[in-house]
Write a protein that holds these residues in place. Structure first.
Motif, PDB file in Angstrom:
ATOM      1  N   PRO A  96       0.820  -1.220   0.000  1.00  0.00           N
ATOM      2  CA  PRO A  96       0.000   0.000   0.000  1.00  0.00           C
ATOM      3  C   PRO A  96       0.852   1.267   0.000  1.00  0.00           C
ATOM      4  CG  PRO A  96       0.050  -0.960   2.189  1.00  0.00           C
ATOM      5  CD  PRO A  96       0.752  -1.932   1.286  1.00  0.00           C
ATOM      6  N   LEU A  97       0.199   2.389  -0.236  1.00  0.00           N
ATOM      7  CA  LEU A  97       0.849   3.683  -0.399  1.00  0.00           C
ATOM      8  C   LEU A  97       1.866   4.003   0.688  1.00  0.00           C
ATOM      9  CD1 LEU A  97       1.107   6.521  -1.687  1.00  0.00           C
ATOM     10  CD2 LEU A  97      -0.908   7.191  -0.351  1.00  0.00           C
ATOM     11  N   GLY A  98       1.477   3.818   1.925  1.00  0.00           N
ATOM     12  CA  GLY A  98       2.331   4.225   3.024  1.00  0.00           C
ATOM     13  C   GLY A  98       3.579   3.389   3.223  1.00  0.00           C
ATOM     14  N   LYS A  99       3.688   2.265   2.511  1.00  0.00           N
ATOM     15  CA  LYS A  99       4.810   1.362   2.752  1.00  0.00           C
ATOM     16  C   LYS A  99       5.693   1.119   1.522  1.00  0.00           C
ATOM     17  CE  LYS A  99       2.589  -1.100   6.573  1.00  0.00           C
ATOM     18  NZ  LYS A  99       2.213  -2.430   7.127  1.00  0.00           N
ATOM     19  N   VAL A 100       5.342   1.713   0.399  1.00  0.00           N
ATOM     20  CA  VAL A 100       6.169   1.534  -0.805  1.00  0.00           C
ATOM     21  C   VAL A 100       7.463   2.316  -0.657  1.00  0.00           C
ATOM     22  CG1 VAL A 100       6.329   1.926  -3.290  1.00  0.00           C
ATOM     23  CG2 VAL A 100       4.162   1.197  -2.295  1.00  0.00           C
ATOM     24  N   THR A 101       8.583   1.648  -0.875  1.00  0.00           N
ATOM     25  CA  THR A 101       9.871   2.333  -0.808  1.00  0.00           C
ATOM     26  C   THR A 101      10.244   2.880  -2.188  1.00  0.00           C
ATOM     27  OG1 THR A 101      11.212   0.388  -1.340  1.00  0.00           O
ATOM     28  CG2 THR A 101      10.620   0.720   0.986  1.00  0.00           C
ATOM     29  N   GLU A 102      11.180   3.811  -2.218  1.00  0.00           N
ATOM     30  CA  GLU A 102      11.623   4.358  -3.496  1.00  0.00           C
ATOM     31  C   GLU A 102      12.265   3.272  -4.359  1.00  0.00           C
ATOM     32  OE1 GLU A 102      14.171   7.660  -2.638  1.00  0.00           O
ATOM     33  OE2 GLU A 102      12.489   9.025  -2.297  1.00  0.00           O
ATOM     34  N   GLU A 103      12.983   2.364  -3.729  1.00  0.00           N
ATOM     35  CA  GLU A 103      13.627   1.282  -4.475  1.00  0.00           C
ATOM     36  C   GLU A 103      12.590   0.358  -5.101  1.00  0.00           C
ATOM     37  OE1 GLU A 103      16.385   3.119  -1.760  1.00  0.00           O
ATOM     38  OE2 GLU A 103      14.430   2.199  -1.377  1.00  0.00           O
ATOM     39  N   GLU A 104      11.548   0.016  -4.346  1.00  0.00           N
ATOM     40  CA  GLU A 104      10.483  -0.829  -4.877  1.00  0.00           C
ATOM     41  C   GLU A 104       9.759  -0.131  -6.029  1.00  0.00           C
ATOM     42  OE1 GLU A 104       9.117  -3.410  -0.956  1.00  0.00           O
ATOM     43  OE2 GLU A 104       8.328  -1.376  -1.247  1.00  0.00           O
ATOM     44  N   PHE A 105       9.489   1.139  -5.841  1.00  0.00           N
ATOM     45  CA  PHE A 105       8.802   1.923  -6.878  1.00  0.00           C
ATOM     46  C   PHE A 105       9.626   1.940  -8.165  1.00  0.00           C
ATOM     47  CE2 PHE A 105       7.665   5.774  -9.149  1.00  0.00           C
ATOM     48  CZ  PHE A 105       6.282   5.839  -9.020  1.00  0.00           C
ATOM     49  N   ASP A 106      10.903   2.230  -8.034  1.00  0.00           N
ATOM     50  CA  ASP A 106      11.770   2.282  -9.213  1.00  0.00           C
ATOM     51  C   ASP A 106      11.841   0.932  -9.915  1.00  0.00           C
ATOM     52  OD1 ASP A 106      12.306   4.934  -8.718  1.00  0.00           O
ATOM     53  OD2 ASP A 106      14.301   4.577  -7.861  1.00  0.00           O
ATOM     54  N   HIS A 107      11.901  -0.142  -9.124  1.00  0.00           N
ATOM     55  CA  HIS A 107      12.063  -1.467  -9.729  1.00  0.00           C
ATOM     56  C   HIS A 107      10.812  -1.900 -10.478  1.00  0.00           C
ATOM     57  CE1 HIS A 107      13.773  -5.350 -10.453  1.00  0.00           C
ATOM     58  NE2 HIS A 107      12.834  -5.981  -9.770  1.00  0.00           N
ATOM     59  N   VAL A 108       9.635  -1.685  -9.908  1.00  0.00           N
ATOM     60  CA  VAL A 108       8.422  -2.126 -10.589  1.00  0.00           C
ATOM     61  C   VAL A 108       8.210  -1.325 -11.871  1.00  0.00           C
ATOM     62  CG1 VAL A 108       6.733  -0.625  -9.396  1.00  0.00           C
ATOM     63  CG2 VAL A 108       6.029  -2.872 -10.212  1.00  0.00           C
ATOM     64  N   PHE A 109       8.578  -0.060 -11.872  1.00  0.00           N
ATOM     65  CA  PHE A 109       8.479   0.717 -13.114  1.00  0.00           C
ATOM     66  C   PHE A 109       9.537   0.287 -14.122  1.00  0.00           C
ATOM     67  CE2 PHE A 109       5.387   3.460 -11.226  1.00  0.00           C
ATOM     68  CZ  PHE A 109       4.743   4.073 -12.300  1.00  0.00           C
ATOM     69  N   ALA A 110      10.718  -0.072 -13.634  1.00  0.00           N
ATOM     70  CA  ALA A 110      11.782  -0.516 -14.539  1.00  0.00           C
ATOM     71  C   ALA A 110      11.381  -1.779 -15.284  1.00  0.00           C
ATOM     72  CB  ALA A 110      13.072  -0.745 -13.762  1.00  0.00           C
ATOM     73  N   VAL A 111      10.760  -2.722 -14.577  1.00  0.00           N
ATOM     74  CA  VAL A 111      10.371  -3.992 -15.193  1.00  0.00           C
ATOM     75  C   VAL A 111       9.117  -3.842 -16.048  1.00  0.00           C
ATOM     76  CG1 VAL A 111       9.648  -6.368 -14.762  1.00  0.00           C
ATOM     77  CG2 VAL A 111      11.440  -5.336 -13.350  1.00  0.00           C
ATOM     78  N   ASN A 112       8.117  -3.137 -15.530  1.00  0.00           N
ATOM     79  CA  ASN A 112       6.801  -3.113 -16.170  1.00  0.00           C
ATOM     80  C   ASN A 112       6.633  -2.041 -17.236  1.00  0.00           C
ATOM     81  OD1 ASN A 112       6.321  -5.097 -14.317  1.00  0.00           O
ATOM     82  ND2 ASN A 112       4.679  -4.045 -13.227  1.00  0.00           N
ATOM     83  N   VAL A 113       7.458  -0.996 -17.196  1.00  0.00           N
ATOM     84  CA  VAL A 113       7.307   0.104 -18.154  1.00  0.00           C
ATOM     85  C   VAL A 113       8.585   0.336 -18.960  1.00  0.00           C
ATOM     86  CG1 VAL A 113       6.665   2.522 -18.469  1.00  0.00           C
ATOM     87  CG2 VAL A 113       5.665   1.208 -16.582  1.00  0.00           C
ATOM     88  N   ARG A 114       9.704   0.529 -18.256  1.00  0.00           N
ATOM     89  CA  ARG A 114      10.935   0.822 -18.978  1.00  0.00           C
ATOM     90  C   ARG A 114      11.332  -0.332 -19.897  1.00  0.00           C
ATOM     91  NH1 ARG A 114      15.863   2.051 -15.319  1.00  0.00           N
ATOM     92  NH2 ARG A 114      16.252  -0.206 -15.500  1.00  0.00           N
ATOM     93  N   ALA A 115      11.216  -1.562 -19.410  1.00  0.00           N
ATOM     94  CA  ALA A 115      11.611  -2.704 -20.234  1.00  0.00           C
ATOM     95  C   ALA A 115      10.802  -2.799 -21.527  1.00  0.00           C
ATOM     96  CB  ALA A 115      11.527  -3.999 -19.430  1.00  0.00           C
ATOM     97  N   PRO A 116       9.459  -2.764 -21.487  1.00  0.00           N
ATOM     98  CA  PRO A 116       8.723  -2.804 -22.756  1.00  0.00           C
ATOM     99  C   PRO A 116       9.076  -1.654 -23.691  1.00  0.00           C
ATOM    100  CG  PRO A 116       7.252  -3.276 -20.932  1.00  0.00           C
ATOM    101  CD  PRO A 116       8.549  -2.842 -20.322  1.00  0.00           C
ATOM    102  N   PHE A 117       9.280  -0.466 -23.119  1.00  0.00           N
ATOM    103  CA  PHE A 117       9.640   0.687 -23.938  1.00  0.00           C
ATOM    104  C   PHE A 117      10.905   0.400 -24.742  1.00  0.00           C
ATOM    105  CE2 PHE A 117      11.795   4.583 -24.938  1.00  0.00           C
ATOM    106  CZ  PHE A 117      10.815   5.533 -25.169  1.00  0.00           C
ATOM    107  N   PHE A 118      11.939  -0.063 -24.051  1.00  0.00           N
ATOM    108  CA  PHE A 118      13.210  -0.262 -24.733  1.00  0.00           C
ATOM    109  C   PHE A 118      13.261  -1.567 -25.520  1.00  0.00           C
ATOM    110  CE2 PHE A 118      14.382   3.109 -21.779  1.00  0.00           C
ATOM    111  CZ  PHE A 118      15.037   3.971 -22.665  1.00  0.00           C
ATOM    112  N   VAL A 119      12.438  -2.547 -25.159  1.00  0.00           N
ATOM    113  CA  VAL A 119      12.340  -3.745 -25.997  1.00  0.00           C
ATOM    114  C   VAL A 119      11.807  -3.356 -27.376  1.00  0.00           C
ATOM    115  CG1 VAL A 119      11.078  -5.902 -26.348  1.00  0.00           C
ATOM    116  CG2 VAL A 119      12.165  -5.439 -24.148  1.00  0.00           C
ATOM    117  N   VAL A 120      10.808  -2.477 -27.395  1.00  0.00           N
ATOM    118  CA  VAL A 120      10.288  -2.002 -28.680  1.00  0.00           C
ATOM    119  C   VAL A 120      11.330  -1.136 -29.383  1.00  0.00           C
ATOM    120  CG1 VAL A 120       8.528  -0.597 -29.813  1.00  0.00           C
ATOM    121  CG2 VAL A 120       7.877  -2.148 -27.968  1.00  0.00           C
ATOM    122  N   GLN A 121      11.933  -0.202 -28.645  1.00  0.00           N
ATOM    123  CA  GLN A 121      12.922   0.679 -29.265  1.00  0.00           C
ATOM    124  C   GLN A 121      14.067  -0.122 -29.890  1.00  0.00           C
ATOM    125  OE1 GLN A 121      16.200   2.724 -27.206  1.00  0.00           O
ATOM    126  NE2 GLN A 121      15.022   4.613 -27.504  1.00  0.00           N
TER     127      GLN A 121
END
Length: 246
Positions: A96-121
């Motif tokens: 939940p919101l109050g317990k997400v760390t910056e590292e966790e946030f960065d990692h889930v975006f790296a896998v779920n968003v950044r990876a597809p972006f650059f796989v296509v690129q």
């Protein structure tokens, strides 16, 4: 002409069902796995046992250069251009919101968003004109679920990526769509879903169709979008939640 599909995260769950469906439709399937080589080998052998064609390559996502490494591994197989790219690999973050760390946030975006972006690129020169890009999103992108809001945010970003890629790749005849599952009976959900009648009944009640999704439900939608029948659909999020949140 041999048609080739690349399915990231294709060794289990929804990804496995997608790989099996596309192979059954006659495509040569290359699936990626992060660490479980035995599971990937099992998928490949199962497809080949039914007369299909499949290969597996190891690919981890979340770090810089991962997309380039994936395509280098693909190039090493000696196959031709990719007709169907399915960005399925992803991770959850049930925090939940109050317990997400910056590292966790960065990692889930790296896998779920950044990876597809650059796989296509990185794959622009390897995707066949007239092909398909299919991103596996989630119903959590449109349904408020604060207990997994960081994960849901990644899928909202992925849907926006889908929209823009459809416009960018349209001149090449490449369609780009998202498929958004709801709760699906996979290994990821097994811990709280399987063998728990109360949890299963609750999950089923969230869908208008009154049951928990199966991997094949999602794979069949992907199969349609990957086929010639899906040629005039692009830039869309196809809801495959069984009517959750209506």
């Amino acid at each position: 002409m041999e048609r080739i599909a690349l399915v990231t995260g294709g060794s289990r769950g929804i990804g496995r069902a997608i790989a099996e469906r596309l192979a059954a439709d006659g495509l040569t399937v290359v699936l990626t796995y992060a660490g479980n080589e035995a599971a990937a080998r099992d998928v490949v052998e199962g497809i080949e046992g039914k007369g299909g064609r499949a290969r597996a390559v190891r690919a981890e996502f979340g770090g810089h250069g991962d997309a380039a490494a994936l395509w280098a591994a693909y190039d090493g197989l000696g196959l031709g251009p990719v007709d169907v790219l399915v960005n399925n690999a992803g991770i959850g973050l049930p925090v939940p919101l109050g317990k997400v760390t910056e590292e966790e946030f960065d990692h889930v975006f790296a896998v779920n968003v950044r990876a597809p972006f650059f796989v296509v690129q990185e794959g622009l020169g390897r995707l066949r004109d007239g092909g398909r890009v299919i991103n596996i999103s989630s119903g959590a992108a449109r349904i408020a679920m604060p207990e997994i809001l960081a994960y849901g945010s990644t899928k909202g970003a992925l849907d926006n990526l889908t929209l823009n890629l459809a416009k960018a790749l349209g001149p090449r005849g490449i369609t780009v769509n998202s498929v958004a599952p709801g709760i699906v009976d996979t290994d990821v959900n097994a811990g709280w879903l399987r063998g728990n009648a109360e949890a299963e009944a609750h999950a089923a009640s969230l869908a208008a169709l009154g049951r928990v999704g199966r991997p094949e439900d999602i794979a069949d939608v992907v199969g349609f979008l990957a086929s010639d029948a899906g040629r005039w659909v692009t830039g869309r999020v196809v809801d495959a939640t069984g009517g959750a949140g209506l």
